[in-house]
Design a protein around this motif. Structure first.
Motif, mmCIF file in Angstrom:
data_model
loop_
_atom_site.group_PDB
_atom_site.id
_atom_site.type_symbol
_atom_site.label_atom_id
_atom_site.label_comp_id
_atom_site.label_asym_id
_atom_site.label_seq_id
_atom_site.Cartn_x
_atom_site.Cartn_y
_atom_site.Cartn_z
ATOM 1 N N SER A 149 0.846 -1.186 0.000
ATOM 2 C CA SER A 149 0.000 0.000 0.000
ATOM 3 C C SER A 149 0.882 1.237 0.000
ATOM 4 C CB SER A 149 -0.886 0.005 1.249
ATOM 5 O OG SER A 149 -0.074 0.165 2.410
ATOM 6 N N PRO A 150 0.334 2.402 -0.346
ATOM 7 C CA PRO A 150 1.163 3.615 -0.301
ATOM 8 C C PRO A 150 1.854 3.821 1.039
ATOM 9 C CG PRO A 150 -0.865 4.060 -1.477
ATOM 10 C CD PRO A 150 -0.999 2.669 -0.940
ATOM 11 N N ALA A 151 1.153 3.508 2.135
ATOM 12 C CA ALA A 151 1.767 3.683 3.459
ATOM 13 C C ALA A 151 2.920 2.704 3.654
ATOM 14 C CB ALA A 151 0.715 3.485 4.544
ATOM 15 N N THR A 152 2.729 1.459 3.197
ATOM 16 C CA THR A 152 3.797 0.454 3.314
ATOM 17 C C THR A 152 4.988 0.828 2.449
ATOM 18 O OG1 THR A 152 2.171 -1.278 3.760
ATOM 19 C CG2 THR A 152 4.346 -1.982 3.014
ATOM 20 N N ILE A 153 4.703 1.267 1.221
ATOM 21 C CA ILE A 153 5.787 1.671 0.323
ATOM 22 C C ILE A 153 6.577 2.825 0.936
ATOM 23 C CG2 ILE A 153 6.281 2.749 -1.905
ATOM 24 C CD1 ILE A 153 3.952 1.134 -3.064
ATOM 25 N N ARG A 154 5.867 3.777 1.508
ATOM 26 C CA ARG A 154 6.543 4.918 2.138
ATOM 27 C C ARG A 154 7.490 4.438 3.235
ATOM 28 N NH1 ARG A 154 6.037 8.007 6.666
ATOM 29 N NH2 ARG A 154 6.531 10.240 6.444
ATOM 30 N N GLN A 155 7.011 3.512 4.061
ATOM 31 C CA GLN A 155 7.834 2.998 5.147
ATOM 32 C C GLN A 155 9.086 2.317 4.604
ATOM 33 O OE1 GLN A 155 7.337 3.338 8.357
ATOM 34 N NE2 GLN A 155 8.708 1.822 9.307
ATOM 35 N N LYS A 156 8.926 1.515 3.541
ATOM 36 C CA LYS A 156 10.057 0.785 2.976
ATOM 37 C C LYS A 156 11.067 1.733 2.338
ATOM 38 C CE LYS A 156 7.610 -3.562 2.090
ATOM 39 N NZ LYS A 156 7.140 -4.515 1.061
ATOM 40 N N ILE A 157 10.566 2.712 1.600
ATOM 41 C CA ILE A 157 11.474 3.631 0.910
ATOM 42 C C ILE A 157 12.278 4.465 1.894
ATOM 43 C CG2 ILE A 157 11.496 5.739 -0.492
ATOM 44 C CD1 ILE A 157 9.413 4.482 -2.286
ATOM 45 N N ILE A 158 11.626 4.884 2.967
ATOM 46 C CA ILE A 158 12.298 5.761 3.927
ATOM 47 C C ILE A 158 13.231 4.990 4.858
ATOM 48 C CG2 ILE A 158 11.890 7.283 5.913
ATOM 49 C CD1 ILE A 158 9.410 8.304 4.512
ATOM 50 N N LYS A 159 12.880 3.721 5.196
ATOM 51 C CA LYS A 159 13.644 3.020 6.231
ATOM 52 C C LYS A 159 14.318 1.726 5.793
ATOM 53 C CE LYS A 159 11.019 4.857 10.155
ATOM 54 N NZ LYS A 159 10.292 4.516 11.416
ATOM 55 N N ASP A 160 13.802 1.055 4.763
ATOM 56 C CA ASP A 160 14.307 -0.281 4.423
ATOM 57 C C ASP A 160 15.022 -0.274 3.078
ATOM 58 O OD1 ASP A 160 13.050 -1.156 6.732
ATOM 59 O OD2 ASP A 160 11.205 -1.690 5.677
ATOM 60 N N ALA A 161 16.114 -0.996 3.006
ATOM 61 C CA ALA A 161 16.825 -1.172 1.739
ATOM 62 C C ALA A 161 16.311 -2.448 1.066
ATOM 63 C CB ALA A 161 18.323 -1.276 1.972
ATOM 64 N N PRO A 162 16.042 -2.415 -0.237
ATOM 65 C CA PRO A 162 15.573 -3.629 -0.920
ATOM 66 C C PRO A 162 16.690 -4.656 -1.051
ATOM 67 C CG PRO A 162 16.015 -1.917 -2.522
ATOM 68 C CD PRO A 162 16.203 -1.283 -1.166
ATOM 69 N N ALA A 163 16.321 -5.877 -1.384
ATOM 70 C CA ALA A 163 17.322 -6.922 -1.618
ATOM 71 C C ALA A 163 18.238 -6.515 -2.764
ATOM 72 C CB ALA A 163 16.628 -8.241 -1.947
ATOM 73 N N ARG A 164 19.501 -6.904 -2.665
ATOM 74 C CA ARG A 164 20.426 -6.606 -3.748
ATOM 75 C C ARG A 164 19.976 -7.336 -5.011
ATOM 76 N NH1 ARG A 164 23.937 -8.036 0.300
ATOM 77 N NH2 ARG A 164 24.446 -9.978 -0.804
ATOM 78 N N PRO A 165 20.117 -6.708 -6.185
ATOM 79 C CA PRO A 165 19.707 -7.368 -7.433
ATOM 80 C C PRO A 165 20.335 -8.743 -7.618
ATOM 81 C CG PRO A 165 20.084 -5.055 -7.845
ATOM 82 C CD PRO A 165 20.513 -5.309 -6.429
ATOM 83 N N SER A 166 21.614 -8.901 -7.207
ATOM 84 C CA SER A 166 22.287 -10.186 -7.394
ATOM 85 C C SER A 166 21.710 -11.281 -6.493
ATOM 86 C CB SER A 166 23.789 -10.047 -7.137
ATOM 87 O OG SER A 166 24.043 -9.686 -5.787
ATOM 88 N N GLU A 167 20.974 -10.903 -5.437
ATOM 89 C CA GLU A 167 20.304 -11.896 -4.605
ATOM 90 C C GLU A 167 19.097 -12.482 -5.328
ATOM 91 O OE1 GLU A 167 19.294 -10.266 -0.819
ATOM 92 O OE2 GLU A 167 21.301 -9.499 -0.421
ATOM 93 N N ILE A 168 18.593 -11.747 -6.308
ATOM 94 C CA ILE A 168 17.431 -12.203 -7.076
ATOM 95 C C ILE A 168 17.867 -12.855 -8.377
ATOM 96 C CG2 ILE A 168 15.276 -11.446 -8.173
ATOM 97 C CD1 ILE A 168 15.298 -9.068 -6.177
ATOM 98 N N VAL A 169 18.826 -12.229 -9.046
ATOM 99 C CA VAL A 169 19.390 -12.770 -10.290
ATOM 100 C C VAL A 169 20.881 -12.977 -10.047
ATOM 101 C CG1 VAL A 169 19.738 -12.410 -12.760
ATOM 102 C CG2 VAL A 169 17.655 -11.565 -11.673
ATOM 103 N N SER A 170 21.268 -14.206 -9.764
ATOM 104 C CA SER A 170 22.630 -14.480 -9.297
ATOM 105 C C SER A 170 23.701 -14.139 -10.324
ATOM 106 C CB SER A 170 22.760 -15.956 -8.907
ATOM 107 O OG SER A 170 22.451 -16.799 -10.008
ATOM 108 N N ALA A 171 23.337 -14.097 -11.604
ATOM 109 C CA ALA A 171 24.337 -13.842 -12.643
ATOM 110 C C ALA A 171 24.749 -12.376 -12.720
ATOM 111 C CB ALA A 171 23.806 -14.290 -14.003
ATOM 112 N N LEU A 172 24.048 -11.494 -12.032
ATOM 113 C CA LEU A 172 24.371 -10.071 -12.116
ATOM 114 C C LEU A 172 25.703 -9.782 -11.427
ATOM 115 C CD1 LEU A 172 20.882 -8.445 -11.404
ATOM 116 C CD2 LEU A 172 22.054 -8.649 -13.598
#
Length: 485
Positions: A217-240
Motif C-alpha cells: 500500500s502507499p503507506a507500506t511503500i513509504r515505510q520501505k522507501i524511507i527506512k528499508d533497503a531492498p534486496a540486492r539485485p544479485s540476490e534475485i538474479v545471481s548472474a548479475l
C-alpha cells in the motif's frame, strides 16, 4: 469512448482517432494542416475543469506540462509543439510517437538481459541530464512515462508534475507515483534532480530483477522507501555482477547526497560498467545498440565527465588482425565518432566471420547511415591483403576466407541475413503476429532482431521462441507456428 463523443476538430487540428484515455483526459491522434504532419493532442477532461477541479490545479498542471516539456528539445524527450484552449477544452500538441510505454515491455518476474537494461537506462539518463541542465525536474519517472518506438528509441513523456527552475512544491505535498518516489518526495520536501535519479534507480531495479523494489500500500511503500533497503539485485538474479549492486544501491540511497551527483555522472559510470567483460552478454539480447551508445555520445564532454580520454574496450580475439580492426574502426568513426572503437571491439569478441562483423556493426547504425557504411565496409575489406595463405588450423582462417570473399557481400547480407536464408519479410511478420500474443507490442521488434541473426527459418523460430519465458507459452507458440506452416 463512443464515436459521438470524439470531436472532429480541436483548434486547427483535425482529430483522426483516440490513442488513449486516462484520469486527466484523452489523447488523440490528430493532424496539423499547416505543417502537414501527424501529432498527438492531449486534452483535459471537461468535467475536471468545470466541476471537480474548482481550485484550478488541474489546468495549472496541464499548462505546467506544456511549459516544462516545451522548453526541451532532445531526441529522448517527447517534443511539445503547441498549447491552447478551444471551447473550454485545454490541449497540448506533441510529437506523435508510434510506440508503447516501457511498462508494456516489462513482464513481471522476467528480468531483462543486461544489454537491454543498459540500452533503456542510458537513453533515460541522457534525457534527464539534458532536462536537469535546463532546470526541469520531472518528478514522475516511471516505465509508463517512458515511450519506446519500434526502432528502440526511448522518449520521456508526461511532464505534468515537473518542477521548473527554482519553483518548489509547497511543504507537505507529495507529488509522484508512490512506488517510484524518492524519500524526499514522500516527506513533501523540496526536491532537486536527484529525486529523478532515485526514480530511475527503481526503473533499473525493475529491469534487472523483474521485481519492484518497494511494494504494498502507499503507506507500506513509504515505510520501505524511507527506512528499508531492498534486496540486492544479485540476490534475485545471481548472474548479475557485484558492480551493479553498488550502482543500484547508490541510485536508491535515502540521502540525496549519497546518490549520483547528476544524471551525466551516472551515465559515465554506466558506460564504464557496460564495457566491462563481466557485463557483456549474448549478442541476441542487444536491441538497437546505436541509440544506447549515441545517447551518451550526444552529451557534451563536460556533461558526461569524460573528455578526450579513450573509452576502455574489450580485447578482440587473436584471430582478428589488429590492422584490419583499425581500418574498420576508422570507417565506422565517420558515422559513430569515438564510440566506433568500442563497437568494433565488442562485435569482434562475438564473431570471427567478417561478413557477420559487418552486419553487426551496420545494425548499430540508424537507417540513414547504414547503407553508406555497408558500401564502405565492402570496399574497405575487399582491399585487405590476401590472407588465404593462412592454414585451415589457424585461428584466423575463417577471417581470411571471409576477407577474400567480402567484395561479393550484398547489402542484404550485410544487413544481417544470410545469402541462403529463406526468411522473407512476410514470414517475419507472420511470426511476429503470433509472438505478440505472448509478448505484446515488442513482438515485432524482437522478430526483426532475431531474423537478422538467424541462418534459416527454423533457427529464426527457435530464437524467437527462446524469448518467451513461460514453458507452456513457448509450447503454444511453437504449435501456432507449426500449424500455420
Amino acid at each position: 469512448m463512443s464515436n459521438e463523443a470524439t470531436p472532429t476538430r480541436i483548434g486547427k487540428y483535425r482529430i483522426d482517432r483516440v490513442l488513449g484515455t486516462g484520469a486527466m483526459g484523452v489523447v488523440y491522434l490528430a493532424f496539423d494542416p499547416h505543417l502537414e504532419r501527424p501529432v498527438a493532442l492531449k486534452t483535459v477532461r471537461r468535467e475536471l475543469l468545470a466541476g471537480e477541479d474548482t481550485s484550478g490545479d488541474m489546468l495549472l498542471r496541464f499548462r505546467n506540462e506544456a511549459r516544462a516539456a516545451g522548453r526541451l528539445a532532445h531526441p529522448n524527450i517527447v517534443t511539445v509543439h503547441d498549447f491552447g484552449e478551444d471551447g473550454g477544452t485545454a490541449y497540448i500538441v506533441m510529437e506523435y510517437v508510434a510506440g508503447h510505454g516501457l511498462d508494456t515491455l516489462l513482464v513481471p518476474g522476467h528480468a531483462l538481459p543486461l544489454s537491454e537494461a543498459f540500452h533503456w537506462l542510458a537513453q533515460l539518463l541522457a534525457a534527464l541530464a539534458y532536462a536537469h541542465e535546463a532546470g526541469v525536474v520531472h518528478r514522475d519517472i516511471k516505465p509508463a512515462n517512458l515511450l519506446v518506438t519500434a526502432a528502440g528509441l526511448l522518449k520521456v513523456a508526461d511532464f505534468g508534475v515537473a518542477r521548473i527552475g527554482s519553483s518548489a512544491t509547497s511543504s507537505g505535498w507529495m507529488i509522484g507515483t508512490p512506488s517510484y518516489m524518492s524519500p524526499e518526495q514522500f516527506e513533501g520536501e523540496s526536491v532537486d534532480a536527484r529525486a529523478d535519479l532515485f526514480s530511475a534507480g527503481v526503473v533499473l531495479y525493475r529491469m534487472l530483477t523483474g521485481r519492484q523494489p518497494f511494494v504494498g500500500s502507499p503507506a507500506t511503500i513509504r515505510q520501505k522507501i524511507i527506512k528499508d533497503a531492498p534486496a540486492r539485485p544479485s540476490e534475485i538474479v545471481s548472474a548479475l555482477p557485484p558492480a551493479l549492486d553498488a550502482m543500484v544501491a547508490k541510485a536508491l540511497a535515502r540521502r540525496p547526497d549519497d546518490r549520483f551527483g547528476s544524471a551525466a555522472e551516472w551515465l559515465a559510470s554506466l558506460r564504464s560498467l557496460a564495457v566491462s567483460p563481466a557485463a557483456a552478454d549474448d549478442d541476441r539480447t542487444i536491441v538497437t545498440p546505436s541509440v544506447y551508445w549515441s545517447a551518451s555520445a550526444s552529451l557534451p564532454a563536460h556533461a558526461t565527465g569524460v573528455g578526450p580520454a579513450p573509452v576502455p574496450v574489450p580485447s578482440a580475439p587473436p584471430s582478428w588482425p589488429p590492422e584490419m580492426l583499425a581500418r574498420i574502426e576508422r570507417q565506422l568513426a565517420t558515422q559513430m565518432g569515438p564510440l566506433a572503437s568500442l563497437l568494433v571491439r565488442r562485435a569482434a569478441t562475438q564473431t570471427n566471420d567478417l561478413p557477420t562483423l559487418g552486419a553487426q556493426l551496420a545494425a548499430a547504425l540508424p537507417d540513414t547511415a547504414r547503407l553508406e557504411f555497408e558500401q564502405a565496409f565492402a570496399r574497405l575489406t575487399a582491399g585487405l591483403p590476401d590472407m588465404s595463405t593462412m592454414t585451415s588450423s589457424s585461428p584466423g582462417s575463417r577471417v581470411a576466407t571471409a576477407a577474400a570473399k567480402v567484395s561479393a557481400v550484398s547489402p542484404a547480407s550485410a544487413a544481417g541475413t544470410s545469402p541462403d536464408s529463406a526468411i522473407d519479410q512476410a514470414s517475419i511478420d507472420a511470426v511476429a503476429v503470433k509472438l505478440a500474443v505472448y509478448l505484446g507490442p515488442i513482438a515485432k521488434m524482437i522478430a526483426s532482431r532475431e531474423a537478422r541473426h538467424a541462418a534459416n527459418f527454423d533457427e529464426f523460430v527457435q530464437r524467437v521462441e527462446d524469448c518467451i519465458t513461460d514453458p507452456a507459452q513457448r509450447g503454444r507458440f511453437r504449435h501456432d507456428v507449426d500449424s500455420s506452416g
